[in-house]
Design a protein around this motif. Structure first.
Motif, PDB file in Angstrom:
ATOM      1  N   LEU A 195       0.817  -1.208   0.000  1.00 33.63           N
ATOM      2  CA  LEU A 195       0.000   0.000   0.000  1.00 33.63           C
ATOM      3  C   LEU A 195       0.851   1.258   0.000  1.00 33.63           C
ATOM      4  CD1 LEU A 195      -2.896   1.205   0.265  1.00 33.63           C
ATOM      5  CD2 LEU A 195      -2.589   1.084   2.743  1.00 33.63           C
ATOM      6  N   SER A 196       2.071   1.174   0.524  1.00 33.27           N
ATOM      7  CA  SER A 196       2.907   2.357   0.741  1.00 33.27           C
ATOM      8  C   SER A 196       3.877   2.636  -0.389  1.00 33.27           C
ATOM      9  CB  SER A 196       3.695   2.194   2.053  1.00 33.27           C
ATOM     10  OG  SER A 196       2.832   1.903   3.139  1.00 33.27           O
ATOM     11  N   VAL A 197       3.937   1.768  -1.396  1.00 36.28           N
ATOM     12  CA  VAL A 197       4.935   1.931  -2.457  1.00 36.28           C
ATOM     13  C   VAL A 197       4.224   2.061  -3.800  1.00 36.28           C
ATOM     14  CG1 VAL A 197       6.966   0.946  -3.560  1.00 36.28           C
ATOM     15  CG2 VAL A 197       6.569   0.563  -1.119  1.00 36.28           C
ATOM     16  N   PRO A 198       3.925   3.271  -4.271  1.00 34.82           N
ATOM     17  CA  PRO A 198       3.312   3.433  -5.597  1.00 34.82           C
ATOM     18  C   PRO A 198       4.348   3.198  -6.697  1.00 34.82           C
ATOM     19  CG  PRO A 198       2.917   5.341  -4.159  1.00 34.82           C
ATOM     20  CD  PRO A 198       3.998   4.531  -3.536  1.00 34.82           C
ATOM     21  N   PRO A 199       4.122   2.262  -7.602  1.00 34.48           N
ATOM     22  CA  PRO A 199       5.094   2.048  -8.683  1.00 34.48           C
ATOM     23  C   PRO A 199       5.263   3.261  -9.588  1.00 34.48           C
ATOM     24  CG  PRO A 199       3.581   0.187  -8.487  1.00 34.48           C
ATOM     25  CD  PRO A 199       3.023   1.285  -7.644  1.00 34.48           C
ATOM     26  N   ALA A 200       4.205   4.056  -9.770  1.00 39.45           N
ATOM     27  CA  ALA A 200       4.334   5.242 -10.628  1.00 39.45           C
ATOM     28  C   ALA A 200       5.332   6.233 -10.054  1.00 39.45           C
ATOM     29  CB  ALA A 200       2.967   5.908 -10.803  1.00 39.45           C
ATOM     30  N   LEU A 201       5.368   6.370  -8.729  1.00 41.81           N
ATOM     31  CA  LEU A 201       6.337   7.270  -8.114  1.00 41.81           C
ATOM     32  C   LEU A 201       7.757   6.750  -8.282  1.00 41.81           C
ATOM     33  CD1 LEU A 201       6.988   9.732  -6.350  1.00 41.81           C
ATOM     34  CD2 LEU A 201       6.577   8.290  -4.339  1.00 41.81           C
ATOM     35  N   ALA A 202       7.941   5.444  -8.091  1.00 42.36           N
ATOM     36  CA  ALA A 202       9.273   4.870  -8.256  1.00 42.36           C
ATOM     37  C   ALA A 202       9.766   5.017  -9.693  1.00 42.36           C
ATOM     38  CB  ALA A 202       9.254   3.396  -7.850  1.00 42.36           C
ATOM     39  N   THR A 203       8.889   4.801 -10.673  1.00 44.60           N
ATOM     40  CA  THR A 203       9.278   4.964 -12.068  1.00 44.60           C
ATOM     41  C   THR A 203       9.603   6.414 -12.389  1.00 44.60           C
ATOM     42  OG1 THR A 203       7.854   3.096 -12.658  1.00 44.60           O
ATOM     43  CG2 THR A 203       8.547   4.549 -14.438  1.00 44.60           C
TER      44      THR A 203
ATOM     45  N   GLY B 110      12.728  -6.768  -6.270  1.00 45.01           N
ATOM     46  CA  GLY B 110      12.544  -7.234  -7.637  1.00 45.01           C
ATOM     47  C   GLY B 110      11.368  -6.593  -8.341  1.00 45.01           C
ATOM     48  N   HIS B 111      10.323  -6.219  -7.587  1.00 40.41           N
ATOM     49  CA  HIS B 111       9.120  -5.658  -8.203  1.00 40.41           C
ATOM     50  C   HIS B 111       9.348  -4.234  -8.675  1.00 40.41           C
ATOM     51  CE1 HIS B 111       4.807  -5.493  -9.005  1.00 40.41           C
ATOM     52  NE2 HIS B 111       4.789  -4.304  -8.417  1.00 40.41           N
ATOM     53  N   LEU B 112      10.065  -3.438  -7.887  1.00 45.33           N
ATOM     54  CA  LEU B 112      10.286  -2.033  -8.231  1.00 45.33           C
ATOM     55  C   LEU B 112      11.604  -1.803  -8.945  1.00 45.33           C
ATOM     56  CD1 LEU B 112       9.042  -0.324  -4.957  1.00 45.33           C
ATOM     57  CD2 LEU B 112       7.784  -0.649  -7.069  1.00 45.33           C
ATOM     58  N   GLY B 113      12.484  -2.766  -8.912  1.00 46.55           N
ATOM     59  CA  GLY B 113      13.783  -2.580  -9.538  1.00 46.55           C
ATOM     60  C   GLY B 113      14.732  -1.712  -8.751  1.00 46.55           C
ATOM     61  N   VAL B 114      14.509  -1.540  -7.448  1.00 49.13           N
ATOM     62  CA  VAL B 114      15.408  -0.740  -6.616  1.00 49.13           C
ATOM     63  C   VAL B 114      16.544  -1.620  -6.119  1.00 49.13           C
ATOM     64  CG1 VAL B 114      13.636   0.880  -5.941  1.00 49.13           C
ATOM     65  CG2 VAL B 114      13.977  -1.170  -4.586  1.00 49.13           C
ATOM     66  N   THR B 115      17.683  -1.014  -5.932  1.00 52.64           N
ATOM     67  CA  THR B 115      18.863  -1.750  -5.501  1.00 52.64           C
ATOM     68  C   THR B 115      18.965  -1.832  -3.991  1.00 52.64           C
ATOM     69  OG1 THR B 115      19.984  -0.952  -7.493  1.00 52.64           O
ATOM     70  CG2 THR B 115      21.364  -1.925  -5.775  1.00 52.64           C
ATOM     71  N   HIS B 116      18.539  -0.784  -3.304  1.00 58.13           N
ATOM     72  CA  HIS B 116      18.735  -0.708  -1.862  1.00 58.13           C
ATOM     73  C   HIS B 116      17.381  -0.702  -1.161  1.00 58.13           C
ATOM     74  CE1 HIS B 116      22.321   1.172  -3.705  1.00 58.13           C
ATOM     75  NE2 HIS B 116      22.973   0.531  -2.746  1.00 58.13           N
ATOM     76  N   VAL B 117      17.175  -1.660  -0.275  1.00 59.38           N
ATOM     77  CA  VAL B 117      16.012  -1.728   0.611  1.00 59.38           C
ATOM     78  C   VAL B 117      16.561  -1.798   2.035  1.00 59.38           C
ATOM     79  CG1 VAL B 117      13.949  -2.988   1.287  1.00 59.38           C
ATOM     80  CG2 VAL B 117      14.604  -2.887  -1.120  1.00 59.38           C
ATOM     81  N   VAL B 118      16.270  -0.791   2.841  1.00 59.43           N
ATOM     82  CA  VAL B 118      16.851  -0.653   4.172  1.00 59.43           C
ATOM     83  C   VAL B 118      15.774  -0.905   5.219  1.00 59.43           C
ATOM     84  CG1 VAL B 118      18.026   0.897   5.768  1.00 59.43           C
ATOM     85  CG2 VAL B 118      18.535   1.017   3.318  1.00 59.43           C
ATOM     86  N   PRO B 119      15.876  -1.960   6.027  1.00 57.00           N
ATOM     87  CA  PRO B 119      14.961  -2.117   7.165  1.00 57.00           C
ATOM     88  C   PRO B 119      15.258  -1.053   8.220  1.00 57.00           C
ATOM     89  CG  PRO B 119      16.039  -4.191   6.594  1.00 57.00           C
ATOM     90  CD  PRO B 119      16.776  -3.112   5.874  1.00 57.00           C
ATOM     91  N   PHE B 120      14.200  -0.510   8.798  1.00 54.29           N
ATOM     92  CA  PHE B 120      14.360   0.615   9.719  1.00 54.29           C
ATOM     93  C   PHE B 120      13.345   0.500  10.841  1.00 54.29           C
ATOM     94  CE2 PHE B 120      14.845   4.884  11.250  1.00 54.29           C
ATOM     95  CZ  PHE B 120      16.091   5.295  10.824  1.00 54.29           C
ATOM     96  N   SER B 121      13.737   0.971  12.010  1.00 51.50           N
ATOM     97  CA  SER B 121      12.833   1.032  13.157  1.00 51.50           C
ATOM     98  C   SER B 121      13.263   2.193  14.035  1.00 51.50           C
ATOM     99  CB  SER B 121      12.844  -0.275  13.957  1.00 51.50           C
ATOM    100  OG  SER B 121      12.020  -0.165  15.095  1.00 51.50           O
ATOM    101  N   SER B 122      12.359   3.128  14.261  1.00 49.75           N
ATOM    102  CA  SER B 122      12.686   4.297  15.076  1.00 49.75           C
ATOM    103  C   SER B 122      12.766   3.966  16.553  1.00 49.75           C
ATOM    104  CB  SER B 122      11.646   5.404  14.846  1.00 49.75           C
ATOM    105  OG  SER B 122      11.583   5.752  13.482  1.00 49.75           O
ATOM    106  N   ALA B 123      11.961   3.039  17.005  1.00 48.30           N
ATOM    107  CA  ALA B 123      11.944   2.667  18.425  1.00 48.30           C
ATOM    108  C   ALA B 123      11.762   1.165  18.510  1.00 48.30           C
ATOM    109  CB  ALA B 123      10.837   3.399  19.176  1.00 48.30           C
TER     110      ALA B 123
END
Length: 565
Positions: free
Chosen positions: A185-193, A227-240
């Motif tokens: 829900l949080s990753v629009p492919p149109a924005l990534a493209t 693989g779906h968006l074609g991005v190279t870097h996916v960073v897991p993150f947690s603020s707390a």
């Protein structure tokens, strides 16, 4: 003497606000107050007869509008609300299998869905000309989206889209913040493209709130989105980061900022390595690395004056804004990347995805206001992480999608306090999670649970009563359940497609153990039904009590009977 008509304090505040705006020339004067006004006559200072509006002052068009940054998502009609309310009272909730939690990104953002782009512009254009062109392009986009069926509510405020355009233009690397509980829900492919192909900029996907999801689910989403968006870097993150997610109701975390809270963030070092890989040697990131090493060696409650000196960089307008082009209709020149040796990171994403929390975690302090309600960030803000790294926070935007509105509500996209139909979202949650054992609710009198029964049972357990008839306050109970889901106290985690069939594979994946060690989680057994961690915290913001009273509050009208209240 005639009796005065009632005049509420809210109406008085609005009257004073309108009077100040008229004095500043920001808004045209309204009609004279009616007979219920405390002034007893028309506003002072008006030369015309009573009832005639004052002349609007001459000058440039007004620009002050307190509500121009508000969310504009629309809402259902009265007939739809009535049907949803009736359906919540009559339809029985059926438990769905584990495969029902799988969410396909192609189903949410299918073909034909786009987001408004900024029209071509140049530095020689006037503000009025640029505004007219943007409004015309945005109007055409809204009319095109109106012809698509099954479209979920999305942002209709042009001013908010302008903030996104500005951030995309001024940033060198875009940080797309996604909620790990429902990344599809949080990753629009149109924005990534648009970012990677049309703008030619690097995109780093930050999977935020990984501490609210099982490690195997987070790892599966990382591999799918890469693989779906074609991005190279996916960073897991947690603020707390906190303990591992359990099957029960989680305790509310205390509010509090400061270095002690933001210093425990997980993912800043991984983000630094990703940015270093993107920029190469174009920008010197040694100051960011040195600051991160000092933060890791420093105790949580210790203050650092050196960081404050690094952050005391001037935050004025960009020099690009003061430069003027050659005029005409020539397209604007490309923004200079890494201007003056500074890397600009722009944080974009949906509301309540945690963009401001990520920025605060990187800075190590409460620099940007955060809230559980969406829409806290109204306009973009810039902060210097170091002398060579600048962070830009963008307000959250709801992109056009075919997502179920109930899932958008549970994701925290809408302000829950303003919902007119909270029962359908409660029914969606109740069909995917076993709420009666989690909330320890009494069995209903009917053949099964409905969304209305869940809300009524929770209102009875918590002692929620209406003011006049002292009946169970079902609306307040529904809002409370939805808030617990949006805050992560009720863990509803959507899984990638095919996860139920490959669950053993992802649980034995090498990255799963690393994810569990990074977030401080692990395999834990569900707590017993009476454990304090499975009970709801008190609704007060500063309360520490995690276990509600064992029995609901006594009803003083119980002796009168149900039909006599």
């Amino acid at each position: 003497m005639p009796r005065k008509l009632p005049f509420s304090a809210k109406r008085k505040k609005q009257q004073l606000r309108d009077r100040r705006e008229r004095k500043r020339g920001d808004a045209p004067a309204g009609p004279a107050p009616g007979p219920g006004s405390r002034s007893g006559s028309h506003e002072r200072g008006g030369d015309g007869p009573p009832g005639d509006p004052q002349a609007e002052p001459a000058g440039p068009p007004r620009r002050h509008d307190p509500g121009r940054f508000r969310l504009q998502l629309g809402g259902p009609r009265a007939e739809a609300l009535e049907r949803s309310r009736r359906r919540a009272q009559e339809e029985l909730l059926e438990p769905l299998p584990e495969s029902a939690l799988e969410l396909d990104p192609d189903r949410i953002y299918g073909p034909g869905l786009d987001f408004p782009r900024r029209p071509p512009w140049s530095f020689g254009m006037s503000a009025a000309e640029l505004r007219e062109r943007e409004e015309g392009t945005f109007g055409d986009f809204l009319r095109a989206m109106g012809d698509i069926e099954g479209l979920a509510p999305f942002e209709h405020n042009l001013e908010t889209w302008r903030q996104l355009w500005r951030v995309l233009e001024m940033s060198d690397v875009i940080l797309l913040i996604a909620d790990a509980r429902h990344p599809a829900l949080s990753v629009p492919p149109a924005l990534a493209t648009h970012v990677t192909q049309e703008l030619g900029k690097a995109l780093i996907l930050i999977l935020n709130k990984v501490d609210l999801t099982p490690p195997a689910v987070a790892v599966a989403w990382c591999h799918l989105l890469r693989g779906h968006l074609g991005v190279t870097h996916v960073v897991p993150f947690s603020s707390a980061p906190g303990p591992a997610p359990t099957a029960g109701l989680q305790k509310r975390q205390r509010k509090g900022g400061g270095r002690g809270r933001w210093g425990r963030a997980v993912g800043p070092r991984e983000l630094l390595e990703a940015c270093q890989d993107v920029v190469g040697g174009a920008v010197d990131l040694s100051s960011w690395r040195a600051r991160l090493e000092r933060a890791e060696q420093r105790p949580e409650d210790e203050e650092d004056d050196d960081d404050d000196e690094e952050e005391a960089e001037p935050r004025g307008r960009d020099e690009d804004e003061d430069e003027e082009g050659d005029g005409g209709t020539a397209p604007p020149r490309q923004w200079e990347r890494f201007r003056h040796g500074v890397l600009t990171l722009g944080c974009v994403g949906l509301p309540n995805a945690g963009k401001s929390s990520v920025l605060n975690a990187l800075l190590g302090r409460s620099a940007v206001g955060v809230s559980r309600a969406p829409g806290r960030t109204r306009y973009f803000q810039t902060h210097y992480l170091s002398a060579s790294v600048r962070l830009c926070d963008c307000p959250g935007l709801v992109f056009p999608s075919r997502a179920p509105p109930e899932l958008q509500v549970l994701a925290g996209v809408y302000p829950i306090s303003q919902l007119q139909d909270p029962y359908s979202a409660v029914g969606f949650l109740g069909s995917h999670l076993a709420l009666p054992p989690l909330l320890q609710l009494r069995p209903p009198s009917g053949p099964g649970w409905t969304a209305w029964d869940l809300c009524e049972a929770w209102a009875e357990k918590r002692g929620y009563r209406t003011a006049r008839a002292a009946r169970n306050d079902v609306a307040r109970a529904a809002n409370g359940i939805l808030r617990m889901a949006a805050e992560g106290r009720l863990r509803l985690c959507m899984t990638p497609p095919g996860f139920s069939q490959q669950k053993d594979h992802w649980e034995r994946h090498p990255d799963t153990a690393a994810m569990a060690a990074m977030t401080g989680g692990g395999a834990t057994s569900p707590p017993p039904p009476g454990d304090a961690s499975t009970s709801e915290d008190d609704e007060g913001e500063g309360s520490d009590r995690a276990t509600p009273p064992p029995s609901p509050a006594p009803n003083p009208f119980a002796l009168l009977g149900e039909g006599e209240c």
